[in-house]
Design an enzyme around this catalytic site. Structure first.
Site, PDB file in Angstrom:
ATOM      1  N   HIS A  58      -5.709  -2.892  -0.843  1.00  0.00           N
ATOM      2  CA  HIS A  58      -6.761  -2.731  -1.826  1.00  0.00           C
ATOM      3  C   HIS A  58      -8.134  -2.879  -1.440  1.00  0.00           C
ATOM      4  O   HIS A  58      -9.068  -2.073  -1.300  1.00  0.00           O
ATOM      5  CB  HIS A  58      -6.333  -3.305  -2.858  1.00  0.00           C
ATOM      6  N   PHE A  59      -8.441  -3.964  -0.600  1.00  0.00           N
ATOM      7  CA  PHE A  59      -9.570  -4.459  -0.248  1.00  0.00           C
ATOM      8  C   PHE A  59      -9.782  -4.129   1.203  1.00  0.00           C
ATOM      9  O   PHE A  59      -9.963  -5.034   2.040  1.00  0.00           O
ATOM     10  CB  PHE A  59      -9.836  -5.759  -0.256  1.00  0.00           C
TER      11      PHE A  59
END
Length: 295
Positions: A272-273
């Site tokens: 996600h990051f």
């Protein structure tokens, strides 16, 4: 390494400006007259997520990264009686943009930053020079099964369904957003999720986040309007996603090409990051997009 090398490294400043009755904290770097890029973070983080990206872009661009209300170091006077909805976050961000005098800018949208940034684009399509979507969703295709408990809360907003989401607000939940899908999770800087958690744990913040979970349904209702904007404005767009994101899955990135012939897609082997592991690659791709947008 020479002294000139150090002097050429852009310096990031932190500032606070009043906009919409909110004390908006933001990070900024680059020359004031350079092409602007507005960086919009998501849950559960803040402008801190852009700490590695900003210096890489600031030699060529004016880079501005605000903390959204309810996140980071932005503060709201109690008398403001702020209502935490995505419409309101967008109104505050629009006031922030106006307070800085930004007339034209690219938007980098991540997670919650996408529905905020796309509301700005709907209101002022002439201002948006390009879009970088880094795991910033605008299609139901991009919602994974991890959204099921949140969708249950949309459909039946009981206290039980609200409380069931509190696991997303724990240190375990926050750390998992950073490490899931990452080949070497031990390489993720612990100050990232530790800072996020410290700010999530402030008194009253849990209810702010739960209110935003509920209101995320308003973003899904706006997906068709966002997609219509992509078709009509056709902004130069880069969907650059961590393909192992447990929340926003690759079909959401691929869908941008369905509505916009000026959209390109790049999938990275991360979660996600994506900036935690691929800031260099993302910076290069952004520069290529901005060059294309200026041509």
């Amino acid at each position: 390494m020479t002294a000139e090398t150090f002097l050429s490294t852009p310096h990031t400043v932190v500032r606070i400006i009043e906009a919409d009755g909110v004390n908006v904290f933001y990070r900024e770097a680059g020359q004031p007259d350079a092409p602007a890029i507005l960086l919009l973070h998501g849950f559960p983080t803040s402008s801190h997520m852009f700490r590695d990206l900003i210096p890489q872009l600031a030699g060529k661009y004016r880079v501005v990264a605000p903390d959204l209300p309810g996140f980071g170091f932005t503060t709201i006077p109690p008398a403001r009686n702020y209502r935490y909805t995505f419409d309101q976050l967008a109104e505050t961000t629009s006031a922030f943009v106006d307070a800085l005098g930004l007339k034209r800018y690219a938007i980098y949208v991540f997670d919650y930053g996408a529905p905020v940034g796309y509301r700005l684009a709907l209101a002022h399509p002439e201002r948006v020079s390009a879009i970088i979507s880094q795991n910033g969703n605008a299609y139901e295709d991009g919602l994974s099964d991890a959204w099921n408990p949140i969708q249950r809360y949309w459909q039946d907003p009981t206290q039980e369904n609200r409380d069931a989401l509190r696991g997303f607000l724990t240190l375990e939940g926050t750390r998992g957003q950073y490490t899931t899908g990452v080949s070497h999770p031990e390489s993720i800087a612990p100050e990232s999720y530790t800072l996020d958690q410290a700010l999530l744990d402030r008194p009253g913040n849990a209810d702010i986040q739960l209110d935003l979970f509920l209101d995320y349904a308003s973003n899904v209702k706006l997906y068709p309007a966002f997609q219509a904007y992509f078709r009509s404005a056709k902004p130069p767009t880069l969907a650059i996603w961590g393909k192992n994101d447990p929340f926003f899955i690759p079909p959401g990135a691929e869908a941008y090409r369905r509505d916009n012939p000026n959209a390109s897609v790049q999938l990275l082997d991360t979660g996600h990051f994506a900036l935690e592991t691929h800031a260099n690659e993302i910076a290069v791709a952004i520069d290529q997009l901005m060059n294309r947008a200026a041509a």
